[in-house]
Scaffold this motif. Structure first.
Motif, PDB file in Angstrom:
ATOM      1  N   LEU A   1      67.572   3.502  40.680  1.00  0.00           N
ATOM      2  CA  LEU A   1      68.514   3.122  39.634  1.00  0.00           C
ATOM      3  C   LEU A   1      67.773   2.608  38.411  1.00  0.00           C
ATOM      4  O   LEU A   1      66.819   1.827  38.533  1.00  0.00           O
ATOM      5  CB  LEU A   1      69.477   2.035  40.136  1.00  0.00           C
ATOM      6  CG  LEU A   1      70.330   2.369  41.367  1.00  0.00           C
ATOM      7  CD1 LEU A   1      71.265   1.208  41.683  1.00  0.00           C
ATOM      8  CD2 LEU A   1      71.124   3.650  41.162  1.00  0.00           C
ATOM      9  N   ALA A   2      68.226   3.051  37.236  1.00  0.00           N
ATOM     10  CA  ALA A   2      67.655   2.595  35.969  1.00  0.00           C
ATOM     11  C   ALA A   2      68.770   2.013  35.111  1.00  0.00           C
ATOM     12  O   ALA A   2      69.918   2.460  35.168  1.00  0.00           O
ATOM     13  CB  ALA A   2      66.977   3.750  35.239  1.00  0.00           C
ATOM     14  N   LEU A   3      68.449   1.006  34.298  1.00  0.00           N
ATOM     15  CA  LEU A   3      69.381   0.444  33.329  1.00  0.00           C
ATOM     16  C   LEU A   3      68.998   0.949  31.943  1.00  0.00           C
ATOM     17  O   LEU A   3      67.856   0.797  31.508  1.00  0.00           O
ATOM     18  CB  LEU A   3      69.345  -1.087  33.351  1.00  0.00           C
ATOM     19  CG  LEU A   3      69.804  -1.787  34.630  1.00  0.00           C
ATOM     20  CD1 LEU A   3      69.821  -3.297  34.416  1.00  0.00           C
ATOM     21  CD2 LEU A   3      71.176  -1.302  35.073  1.00  0.00           C
ATOM     22  N   ASP A   4      69.956   1.542  31.237  1.00  0.00           N
ATOM     23  CA  ASP A   4      69.694   2.133  29.933  1.00  0.00           C
ATOM     24  C   ASP A   4      69.836   1.096  28.828  1.00  0.00           C
ATOM     25  O   ASP A   4      70.748   0.251  28.859  1.00  0.00           O
ATOM     26  CB  ASP A   4      70.684   3.282  29.697  1.00  0.00           C
ATOM     27  CG  ASP A   4      70.401   4.035  28.412  1.00  0.00           C
ATOM     28  OD1 ASP A   4      69.218   4.193  28.079  1.00  0.00           O
ATOM     29  OD2 ASP A   4      71.374   4.467  27.767  1.00  0.00           O
ATOM     30  N   ASP A   5      68.941   1.129  27.838  1.00  0.00           N
ATOM     31  CA  ASP A   5      69.004   0.259  26.652  1.00  0.00           C
ATOM     32  C   ASP A   5      69.289  -1.191  27.027  1.00  0.00           C
ATOM     33  O   ASP A   5      70.247  -1.808  26.541  1.00  0.00           O
ATOM     34  CB  ASP A   5      70.086   0.763  25.681  1.00  0.00           C
ATOM     35  CG  ASP A   5      69.692   2.078  25.033  1.00  0.00           C
ATOM     36  OD1 ASP A   5      68.517   2.455  25.132  1.00  0.00           O
ATOM     37  OD2 ASP A   5      70.575   2.736  24.443  1.00  0.00           O
ATOM     38  N   PHE A   6      68.450  -1.744  27.883  1.00  0.00           N
ATOM     39  CA  PHE A   6      68.725  -3.072  28.443  1.00  0.00           C
ATOM     40  C   PHE A   6      68.586  -4.159  27.384  1.00  0.00           C
ATOM     41  O   PHE A   6      67.602  -4.222  26.649  1.00  0.00           O
ATOM     42  CB  PHE A   6      67.769  -3.366  29.600  1.00  0.00           C
ATOM     43  CG  PHE A   6      68.006  -4.710  30.246  1.00  0.00           C
ATOM     44  CD1 PHE A   6      69.117  -4.914  31.044  1.00  0.00           C
ATOM     45  CD2 PHE A   6      67.128  -5.765  30.028  1.00  0.00           C
ATOM     46  CE1 PHE A   6      69.345  -6.141  31.639  1.00  0.00           C
ATOM     47  CE2 PHE A   6      67.346  -6.987  30.619  1.00  0.00           C
ATOM     48  CZ  PHE A   6      68.454  -7.192  31.422  1.00  0.00           C
ATOM     49  N   GLU A   7      69.605  -5.006  27.309  1.00  0.00           N
ATOM     50  CA  GLU A   7      69.559  -6.224  26.509  1.00  0.00           C
ATOM     51  C   GLU A   7      70.081  -7.356  27.381  1.00  0.00           C
ATOM     52  O   GLU A   7      71.178  -7.255  27.931  1.00  0.00           O
ATOM     53  CB  GLU A   7      70.411  -6.091  25.243  1.00  0.00           C
ATOM     54  CG  GLU A   7      69.878  -5.072  24.248  1.00  0.00           C
ATOM     55  CD  GLU A   7      70.723  -5.009  22.987  1.00  0.00           C
ATOM     56  OE1 GLU A   7      71.667  -5.808  22.883  1.00  0.00           O
ATOM     57  OE2 GLU A   7      70.436  -4.163  22.129  1.00  0.00           O
TER      58      GLU A   7
ATOM     59  N   ALA B   1      68.612  -2.869  39.856  1.00  0.00           N
ATOM     60  CA  ALA B   1      67.821  -1.848  39.179  1.00  0.00           C
ATOM     61  C   ALA B   1      66.385  -1.778  39.687  1.00  0.00           C
ATOM     62  O   ALA B   1      65.829  -2.739  40.213  1.00  0.00           O
ATOM     63  CB  ALA B   1      67.826  -2.110  37.680  1.00  0.00           C
ATOM     64  N   ASP B   2      65.798  -0.590  39.515  1.00  0.00           N
ATOM     65  CA  ASP B   2      64.375  -0.370  39.777  1.00  0.00           C
ATOM     66  C   ASP B   2      63.613  -0.201  38.464  1.00  0.00           C
ATOM     67  O   ASP B   2      62.489  -0.665  38.318  1.00  0.00           O
ATOM     68  CB  ASP B   2      64.181   0.904  40.617  1.00  0.00           C
ATOM     69  CG  ASP B   2      64.979   0.865  41.906  1.00  0.00           C
ATOM     70  OD1 ASP B   2      64.597   0.118  42.805  1.00  0.00           O
ATOM     71  OD2 ASP B   2      65.998   1.589  42.000  1.00  0.00           O
ATOM     72  N   ILE B   3      64.252   0.481  37.495  1.00  0.00           N
ATOM     73  CA  ILE B   3      63.629   0.796  36.211  1.00  0.00           C
ATOM     74  C   ILE B   3      64.473   0.193  35.100  1.00  0.00           C
ATOM     75  O   ILE B   3      65.703   0.324  35.112  1.00  0.00           O
ATOM     76  CB  ILE B   3      63.516   2.327  36.022  1.00  0.00           C
ATOM     77  CG1 ILE B   3      62.640   2.930  37.120  1.00  0.00           C
ATOM     78  CG2 ILE B   3      62.957   2.668  34.644  1.00  0.00           C
ATOM     79  CD1 ILE B   3      62.666   4.452  37.160  1.00  0.00           C
ATOM     80  N   ILE B   4      63.827  -0.469  34.147  1.00  0.00           N
ATOM     81  CA  ILE B   4      64.532  -1.071  33.010  1.00  0.00           C
ATOM     82  C   ILE B   4      64.063  -0.375  31.742  1.00  0.00           C
ATOM     83  O   ILE B   4      62.872  -0.371  31.426  1.00  0.00           O
ATOM     84  CB  ILE B   4      64.248  -2.585  32.895  1.00  0.00           C
ATOM     85  CG1 ILE B   4      64.421  -3.277  34.258  1.00  0.00           C
ATOM     86  CG2 ILE B   4      65.165  -3.206  31.850  1.00  0.00           C
ATOM     87  CD1 ILE B   4      65.804  -3.216  34.820  1.00  0.00           C
ATOM     88  N   LYS B   5      65.021   0.233  31.017  1.00  0.00           N
ATOM     89  CA  LYS B   5      64.693   0.957  29.794  1.00  0.00           C
ATOM     90  C   LYS B   5      64.937   0.066  28.571  1.00  0.00           C
ATOM     91  O   LYS B   5      65.994  -0.567  28.465  1.00  0.00           O
ATOM     92  CB  LYS B   5      65.534   2.232  29.679  1.00  0.00           C
ATOM     93  CG  LYS B   5      65.310   3.215  30.817  1.00  0.00           C
ATOM     94  CD  LYS B   5      66.079   4.508  30.621  1.00  0.00           C
ATOM     95  CE  LYS B   5      65.487   5.354  29.521  1.00  0.00           C
ATOM     96  NZ  LYS B   5      66.136   6.686  29.430  1.00  0.00           N
TER      97      LYS B   5
END
Length: 402
Positions: free
Chosen positions: A125-131, A143-147
Motif C-alpha cells: 500500500l502507498a499513500l499518494d501526495d502525503f501531507e 502504508a508501506d510507501i509514502i509519496k
C-alpha cells in the motif's frame, strides 16, 4: 498522480499512460498506471475515479497484459475510497500491484478494515501526495510507501522520521537531476518525475465490443448463486469477445501460464480462479459505465437471498426466487431501466411478470420482501428472515475479500 511526462498507450476512445519509478541506482523498478480520456490528453480528466481506475486496469492487465506492459516491475494503481470498499475489485495480482490510496481518501472504519484485508492478502500500500494531518494518520499506519510531491516543498524532518521508522519514501515530480540528488540525500529510495527518460511506447489493437447488459447480469447471477456452475460461466464468457480475449490472455500470461499454452476456456477459468475472475468481470463492467457499488450489491443480494428463502418456505422454486430478487435490484446496481433490462434479458414469463407487475406467486413473494425492506410488518414473512438474508449477503462479500 503525475502530469504529462508519461508513455501514452493507444486503446481506442480512452488511453492509459505509465510513468517509470526508479531507485537510487536509477534502475527502473516500477511504473505508475494512469488513465487518460483520449490520446491527445496530457493529464487525466476524471469524473468517476472508480471508472477511471477500472478502465486503466482493464487495459493494463487484461488487454496488454502485465508481462508485456511492465515485465516483473511493480505497477502502482490509483485507488479511491469507493474502489477500496468494493470487495469484487480486490482480486488483482497481489505480488505485482501496489495500491496507491488517493490523497482525498477519508480514513473511515470500513475503509481501514478494507485496507487491513488488502494487507493481509499481500498487497503493498502507498499513500499518494502525503501531507501530515490528524485525519489521515490512521492511513499512515497501513502504508508501506509514502509519496511526497516535492513541488509543494520538502518536509525534511518528517521524511527522515518516516524513513527511520521503516517506511519507503517516494519523491514524485522530480524535475531535474539536482532534485534527484537532493531527495536521495534526504533518504528517499524511490523517485518519479520528468528527469528520467520515458519508456518505450506500447500499443494494443483490442476493440472493446463488450457484452450486453443481459450477459453481465447473468454473469453476476452465476457468481453470486450458492452453487457456481463453471459450464454456465464458460458459456456466458464465450458470448463476449472482449471478455473472452481478456480471460485467455490472463490465463496465458507469464504469471499464470503453465508450460504449454491453454486453449480451452474451462481450463483458463480454472487457472485464473473464481476470485480473480469476479474481479475481471467487475472491472469490465465498471469500465463500461455501469458502476456496481458494494452497498447496492449488498442490498441486491440481501433481497435475492430473502426471496430465495421465502420461496423455499412456500414450496416455490428457490432459484426463481433468487433470480427475481437479484434482477429486481439490477436497475439500481447497473444504472439501467427495468424495461431496457427485460428487452435484453430473456427471462421466463413467471419472472418477467413478477418483476413488472408483481403477478403470480413469485410476484406476491417479491412484494412481501419489498414491504419488509420498507419497514412494514408482514405476518407472511418470518421476522428473522431479512436479518438472515442480510447476514448471508455480507458474509458472501466478506468471503470474496479473504
Amino acid at each position: 498522480m503525475q502530469g504529462s511526462a508519461q508513455e501514452e498507450i493507444s486503446t481506442g476512445h480512452y488511453t492509459i499512460a505509465i510513468q517509470p519509478i526508479v531507485n537510487v541506482q536509477l534502475q527502473h523498478v516500477a511504473d505508475e498506471l494512469l488513465y487518460r480520456g483520449d490520446m491527445t490528453a496530457n493529464s487525466a480528466a476524471v469524473s468517476d475515479d472508480v471508472q477511471a481506475t477500472a478502465r486503466a486496469c482493464a487495459v493494463a492487465i487484461y488487454e496488454i497484459g502485465l508481462d508485456k506492459l511492465c515485465g516483473q516491475r511493480k505497477l502502482f494503481i490509483n485507488a479511491s475510497g469507493d474502489w477500496l470498499l468494493n470487495p469484487d475489485l480486490s482480486g488483482l495480482p497481489t505480488d505485482q500491484i501496489v495500491i496507491e490510496v488517493l490523497e482525498d481518501t477519508q480514513a473511515s472504519g470500513p475503509l481501514l478494515e478494507a485496507l487491513r484485508q488488502l494487507k493481509a492478502q499481500g498487497y503493498t500500500l502507498a499513500l499518494d501526495d502525503f501531507e501530515p494531518h490528524t485525519s489521515n494518520s490512521p492511513l499512515l499506519n497501513m502504508a508501506d510507501i509514502i509519496k511526497f510531491d516535492i513541488s509543494t516543498g520538502l518536509p525534511t524532518a518528517l521524511i527522515q522520521r518516516l524513513y527511520q521508522a521503516g517506511y519507503t519514501p517516494l519523491a514524485e515530480r522530480v524535475e531535474t537531476y539536482a532534485e534527484f540528488e537532493q531527495c536521495k540525500a534526504l533518504g528517499f529510495s524511490l523517485f518519479q518525475g520528468y528527469f528520467y527518460q520515458r519508456p518505450q511506447v506500447q500499443t494494443t489493437q483490442n476493440q472493446r465490443q463488450s457484452t450486453s447488459r443481459s450477459n453481465q447480469m447473468q454473469l453476476l447471477a452465476q457468481f453470486y448463486s450458492d452453487k457456481v456452475r463453471l459450464p454456465a460461466l464458460s458459456t456466458l464468457i464465450a458470448r463476449d469477445p472482449y471478455l473472452l480475449n481478456a480471460v485467455f490472455k490472463r490465463a496465458n500470461s507469464a504469471e499464470k501460464a503453465s508450460q504449454r499454452p491453454v486453449y480451452k476456456l474451462l481450463d483458463c477459468i480454472l487457472i485464473i480462479g473464481l476470485k480473480e475472475l469476479r474481479t475481471l468481470v467487475s472491472i469490465v463492467m465498471l469500465a463500461g459505465n455501469h458502476p456496481a457499488s458494494k452497498v447496492n450489491l449488498i442490498n441486491g443480494l440481501t433481497r435475492a437471498f430473502a426471496c430465495e428463502a421465502l420461496a423455499e418456505q412456500r414450496g416455490l422454486d428457490g432459484e426463481e426466487g433468487f433470480i427475481t430478487g437479484l434482477f429486481s435490484h439490477m436497475p439500481i446496481i447497473l444504472g439501467v431501466e427495468l424495461e431496457t433490462m427485460l428487452q435484453e434479458l430473456p427471462l421466463s414469463p413467471t419472472i418477467s411478470q413478477a418483476l413488472t407487475l408483481r403477478l403470480g406467486s413469485i410476484g406476491r413473494l417479491l412484494t412481501d420482501i419489498e414491504d419488509c425492506e420498507q419497514g412494514t410488518a408482514n405476518r407472511n414473512v418470518p421476522a428473522e428472515l431479512m436479518l438472515q438474508a442480510a447476514a448471508e449477503a455480507r458474509a458472501l462479500l466478506d468471503t470474496h475479500i479473504s
